[in-house]
Design an enzyme around this catalytic site. Structure first.
Site, PDB file in Angstrom:
ATOM      1  CE  LYS A  34      28.369 -52.379  -2.136  1.00 60.26           C
ATOM      2  NZ  LYS A  34      28.072 -51.459  -1.074  1.00 60.26           N
ATOM      3  CE1 TYR A  85      31.963 -63.131   8.002  1.00 58.55           C
ATOM      4  CE2 TYR A  85      31.381 -62.154  10.105  1.00 58.55           C
ATOM      5  CZ  TYR A  85      31.901 -62.029   8.838  1.00 58.55           C
ATOM      6  OH  TYR A  85      32.364 -60.825   8.419  1.00 58.55           O
ATOM      7  CB  THR A 123      31.319 -53.385   7.580  1.00 58.26           C
ATOM      8  OG1 THR A 123      30.005 -53.550   7.075  1.00 58.26           O
ATOM      9  CG2 THR A 123      31.885 -54.701   8.039  1.00 58.26           C
ATOM     10  N   GLY A 179      30.226 -56.416  14.013  1.00 53.28           N
ATOM     11  CA  GLY A 179      30.697 -55.931  15.314  1.00 53.28           C
ATOM     12  C   GLY A 179      30.582 -56.986  16.386  1.00 53.28           C
ATOM     13  CB  CYS A 235      28.612 -56.440   6.430  1.00 55.49           C
ATOM     14  SG  CYS A 235      30.030 -56.529   5.346  1.00 55.49           S
ATOM     15  CD  GLU A 279      51.039 -40.989 -13.171  1.00 55.13           C
ATOM     16  OE1 GLU A 279      52.233 -40.671 -13.077  1.00 55.13           O
ATOM     17  OE2 GLU A 279      50.553 -41.522 -14.192  1.00 55.13           O
ATOM     18  NE  ARG A 331      15.439 -35.840   2.280  1.00 55.21           N
ATOM     19  CZ  ARG A 331      15.025 -36.208   3.475  1.00 55.21           C
ATOM     20  NH1 ARG A 331      13.739 -36.244   3.754  1.00 55.21           N
ATOM     21  NH2 ARG A 331      15.887 -36.546   4.403  1.00 55.21           N
ATOM     22  CD  GLU A 371      26.979 -48.737  -2.646  1.00 53.61           C
ATOM     23  OE1 GLU A 371      28.120 -48.450  -2.274  1.00 53.61           O
ATOM     24  OE2 GLU A 371      26.247 -49.544  -2.023  1.00 53.61           O
ATOM     25  CB  CYS A 409      29.529 -54.653   2.447  1.00 48.20           C
ATOM     26  SG  CYS A 409      29.131 -53.865   4.000  1.00 48.20           S
ATOM     27  N   GLY A 421      17.578 -44.632   4.220  1.00 50.64           N
ATOM     28  CA  GLY A 421      18.231 -44.735   5.524  1.00 50.64           C
ATOM     29  C   GLY A 421      17.765 -45.972   6.281  1.00 50.64           C
ATOM     30  CE1 TYR A 479      28.885 -44.772   1.792  1.00 49.05           C
ATOM     31  CE2 TYR A 479      27.374 -43.319   2.932  1.00 49.05           C
ATOM     32  CZ  TYR A 479      28.663 -43.761   2.697  1.00 49.05           C
ATOM     33  OH  TYR A 479      29.718 -43.197   3.372  1.00 49.05           O
ATOM     34  CG  HIS A 486      53.662 -42.548 -15.959  1.00 45.74           C
ATOM     35  ND1 HIS A 486      52.592 -41.684 -16.025  1.00 45.74           N
ATOM     36  CD2 HIS A 486      54.060 -42.755 -17.239  1.00 45.74           C
ATOM     37  CE1 HIS A 486      52.356 -41.391 -17.296  1.00 45.74           C
ATOM     38  NE2 HIS A 486      53.218 -42.019 -18.040  1.00 45.74           N
TER      39      HIS A 486
HETATM   40  P1  NDP Z   1      21.714 -42.747   3.406  1.00 48.56           P
HETATM   41  O1  NDP Z   1      21.574 -42.053   4.679  1.00 48.56           O
HETATM   42  O2  NDP Z   1      23.062 -42.911   2.804  1.00 48.56           O
HETATM   43  O3  NDP Z   1      20.792 -42.063   2.321  1.00 48.56           O
HETATM   44  C1  NDP Z   1      19.434 -41.906   2.532  1.00 48.56           C
HETATM   45  C2  NDP Z   1      18.840 -41.147   1.379  1.00 48.56           C
HETATM   46  O4  NDP Z   1      17.433 -41.110   1.513  1.00 48.56           O
HETATM   47  C3  NDP Z   1      19.324 -39.703   1.317  1.00 48.56           C
HETATM   48  O5  NDP Z   1      19.422 -39.336  -0.025  1.00 48.56           O
HETATM   49  C4  NDP Z   1      18.178 -38.964   2.009  1.00 48.56           C
HETATM   50  O6  NDP Z   1      18.028 -37.644   1.567  1.00 48.56           O
HETATM   51  C5  NDP Z   1      16.994 -39.762   1.547  1.00 48.56           C
HETATM   52  N1  NDP Z   1      15.864 -39.702   2.450  1.00 48.56           N
HETATM   53  C6  NDP Z   1      15.847 -39.894   3.780  1.00 48.56           C
HETATM   54  N2  NDP Z   1      14.599 -39.806   4.259  1.00 48.56           N
HETATM   55  C7  NDP Z   1      13.812 -39.555   3.210  1.00 48.56           C
HETATM   56  C8  NDP Z   1      12.423 -39.348   3.061  1.00 48.56           C
HETATM   57  N3  NDP Z   1      11.608 -39.418   4.111  1.00 48.56           N
HETATM   58  N4  NDP Z   1      11.935 -39.101   1.823  1.00 48.56           N
HETATM   59  C9  NDP Z   1      12.774 -39.049   0.758  1.00 48.56           C
HETATM   60  N5  NDP Z   1      14.101 -39.243   0.829  1.00 48.56           N
HETATM   61  C10 NDP Z   1      14.608 -39.491   2.048  1.00 48.56           C
HETATM   62  O7  NDP Z   1      21.013 -44.160   3.643  1.00 48.56           O
HETATM   63  P2  NDP Z   1      21.014 -45.506   2.792  1.00 48.56           P
HETATM   64  O8  NDP Z   1      19.712 -46.133   3.079  1.00 48.56           O
HETATM   65  O9  NDP Z   1      21.411 -45.245   1.399  1.00 48.56           O
HETATM   66  O10 NDP Z   1      22.154 -46.338   3.485  1.00 48.56           O
HETATM   67  C11 NDP Z   1      22.133 -46.526   4.895  1.00 48.56           C
HETATM   68  C12 NDP Z   1      23.510 -46.503   5.467  1.00 48.56           C
HETATM   69  O11 NDP Z   1      24.155 -47.728   5.201  1.00 48.56           O
HETATM   70  C13 NDP Z   1      24.443 -45.465   4.844  1.00 48.56           C
HETATM   71  O12 NDP Z   1      24.289 -44.190   5.419  1.00 48.56           O
HETATM   72  C14 NDP Z   1      25.797 -46.050   5.104  1.00 48.56           C
HETATM   73  O13 NDP Z   1      26.206 -45.693   6.391  1.00 48.56           O
HETATM   74  C15 NDP Z   1      25.539 -47.527   5.011  1.00 48.56           C
HETATM   75  N6  NDP Z   1      25.931 -48.046   3.673  1.00 48.56           N
HETATM   76  C16 NDP Z   1      27.233 -47.992   3.311  1.00 48.56           C
HETATM   77  C17 NDP Z   1      27.639 -48.439   2.073  1.00 48.56           C
HETATM   78  C18 NDP Z   1      29.067 -48.368   1.700  1.00 48.56           C
HETATM   79  O14 NDP Z   1      29.919 -48.215   2.569  1.00 48.56           O
HETATM   80  N7  NDP Z   1      29.391 -48.434   0.398  1.00 48.56           N
HETATM   81  C19 NDP Z   1      26.684 -48.984   1.110  1.00 48.56           C
HETATM   82  C20 NDP Z   1      25.336 -48.963   1.594  1.00 48.56           C
HETATM   83  C21 NDP Z   1      24.984 -48.514   2.822  1.00 48.56           C
HETATM   84  P3  NDP Z   1      18.849 -36.449   2.238  1.00 48.56           P
HETATM   85  O15 NDP Z   1      20.240 -36.574   1.727  1.00 48.56           O
HETATM   86  O16 NDP Z   1      18.123 -35.257   1.746  1.00 48.56           O
HETATM   87  O17 NDP Z   1      18.738 -36.647   3.714  1.00 48.56           O
END
Ligand code: NDP
Length: 437
Positions: free
Chosen positions: A51, A99, A301, A16, A43, A431, A194, A177, A48, A252, A173, A426
């Site tokens: 990864k 960059y 991103t 950004g 990213c 499709e 969870r 992944e 990204c 997260g 995510y 096809h």
């Molecule tokens: P996410 O928010 O995607 O997932 C977090 C996971 O951790 C969820 O399953 C959540 O559970 C769980 N969680 C959260 N807090 C706790 C806790 N205290 N104890 C146990 N489990 C917990 O975050 P990520 O870290 O995977 O990724 C961060 C962000 O980065 C993504 O949200 C996305 O925006 C971005 N990203 C995008 C990608 C892509 O575009 N391909 C790839 C990687 C990251 P619950 O669902 O129950 O809340």
């Protein structure tokens, strides 16, 4: 003559910030950008891009498995993690350099160092204070870390060896992944989430298919919300005790606002520490803006890039550009990937739409000879009243590529009838989108 040293000071050299700085300079603004780490941000450096490189490497094991059905004999195939990491690091270094060069070419002054907002119109970096008409906060986020000896995605990209046994906490995510990345390269993976299904926020059909896909790859998926580290190599998930060589938390990310000096100058943060902004990405201090993950909107991103570009156009391009976070395509690069855009079925109903759902599940031709027992999911959510396509949800090979293309049609307001009158190509997976009846 301006009473400030620069028109725009950008803090953070990620997706950004770099876009905003470059476009602002191209509009004729005097711009400085500061970055404490390497150019490119999450990213490029630890998100990204690396990864996806690891995903490509990991997927090769699937191709090798499938190759047998196509008449290939592949003997002695083995993977060397340090070689992969070294190759990945070279590519990231190349991109990061590119960059910085693009910024310089656009006429942006680039500064290495941790910048802080020291006054409403001043930023200090490396002992130098610069006054700025506008300040853009684009510092991104960092992974949350539970107590204990957990690594996060930041460290996962630099492990010296492929861990034999990996325990992953989180079914979002990153958790999904990396579970596939490690499993594809040969680790024994346990993923603790969870809930019974991973990928909260995705359509329930996608969540179910993605969870099955993890299990099909030999990943042990545990639904449990009580996970603790009881020893250097032991995780306790409810009644289960799991021995691991590497415990990775993917629960997260948090905005990188601590220590930036924002609240001191009146910038309001939300409960998670994200900068509260309006649709122009403007904070509670009118000349201070925030884009990307630090603004706590959509942590993707392309969204940060769009937000950064819009700020530059608004401030220096005579084109006020609000950002509306609708119809954002997204993908989880699991193996196979999941990809989606628009309303999930429950979200569409919750928003008051009377919906009709079209769904197909089939084994793609790609697996006809390999015998891989894996199905593609195609789901389209349509508004019954006006026939508009509200959501598309896919799981299967190449689905992120498909969703990017369908995103154009949806952004143009595609109706189901438009899909129906489109000729099929096809034989492809895509499709099926125009053949759903
Ligand atoms: P996410 O928010 O995607 O997932 C977090 C996971 O951790 C969820 O399953 C959540 O559970 C769980 N969680 C959260 N807090 C706790 C806790 N205290 N104890 C146990 N489990 C917990 O975050 P990520 O870290 O995977 O990724 C961060 C962000 O980065 C993504 O949200 C996305 O925006 C971005 N990203 C995008 C990608 C892509 O575009 N391909 C790839 C990687 C990251 P619950 O669902 O129950 O809340």
């Amino acid at each position: 003559m301006t009473r400030f040293d620069v028109d725009l000071f950008v803090i953070g050299g990620g997706s950004g910030g770099v876009r905003a700085a470059r476009v602002a300079a191209e509009h004729g603004a005097k711009v400085i950008i500061a970055e404490a780490d390497r150019w490119g941000g999450t990213c490029v450096i630890r998100g990204c891009v690396p990864k996806k490189l690891l995903v490509y490497a990991s997927e090769v094991s699937r191709s090798i498995d499938d190759a047998r059905g196509h008449g290939w004999t592949i003997e002695g195939a083995r993977h060397d993690w340090p070689s992969l990491i070294a190759a990945k690091d070279n590519e990231i270094a190349r991109l990061s350099k590119a960059y910085a060069e693009r910024l310089k070419k656009a006429g942006v002054e680039i500064v290495h160092g941790r910048a802080t907002v020291t006054e409403r119109h001043a930023v200090t970096v490396d002992g130098r204070t610069v006054t700025a008409a506008h300040i853009l906060i684009a510092v991104g986020g960092v992974p949350k870390r539970p107590p204990g000896n957990w690594i996060t995605s930041d460290e996962a990209f630099h492990l010296p060896q492929l861990p034999t046994r990996v325990g992953i906490l989180g079914g979002g995510y990153i958790g999904v992944e990396f579970a596939h990345i490690f499993a594809g390269l040969g680790s024994k993976v346990t993923l603790v989430h969870r809930d019974t299904h991973v990928l909260r926020g995705f359509d329930p059909d996608v969540r179910e298919q993605a969870t099955k896909g993890l299990t099909a790859h030999g990943i042990d998926v545990i639904a449990c919300n009580e996970v603790v580290m009881t020893g250097p190599t032991t995780l306790k998930a409810g009644a289960r005790s799991i021995e691991v060589d590497c415990a990775m938390a993917a629960i997260g990310r948090s905005p990188c606002t601590p220590g930036l000096g924002l609240t001191e100058v009146g910038v309001k943060l939300d409960g998670r520490g994200a900068v509260i902004v309006d649709e122009m990405s403007r904070s509670s201090v009118p000349h201070i803006y925030a884009v990307g993950d630090v603004s706590g909107r959509v942590a993707l991103t392309p969204v940060a890039i769009r937000e950064g570009h819009a700020v530059a156009d608004t401030l220096f391009g005579k084109r006020p550009t609000p950002i509306h976070h609708r119809l954002i395509p997204t993908a989880v690069f699991s193996q196979p990937p999941c990809a989606a855009i628009g309303f999930t079925e429950p979200a569409a109903r919750e928003a008051g739409h009377d919906v009709v759902v079209f769904r197909a599940k089939f084994r793609p031709m790609r697996y006809a000879l390999s015998g891989r027992d894996e199905q593609v999911l195609i789901k389209v959510v349509v508004d019954k009243q006006d026939d508009r396509v509200l959501g598309v949800h896919l799981v299967g090979p190449d689905t992120p590529e498909i969703v990017q293309a369908i995103a154009v049609a949806m952004t143009m307001g595609a109706k189901k009838a438009d899909l129906d009158r489109t000729f099929a190509l096809h034989p492809t997976t895509a499709e099926e989108l125009v053949l759903l009846r």
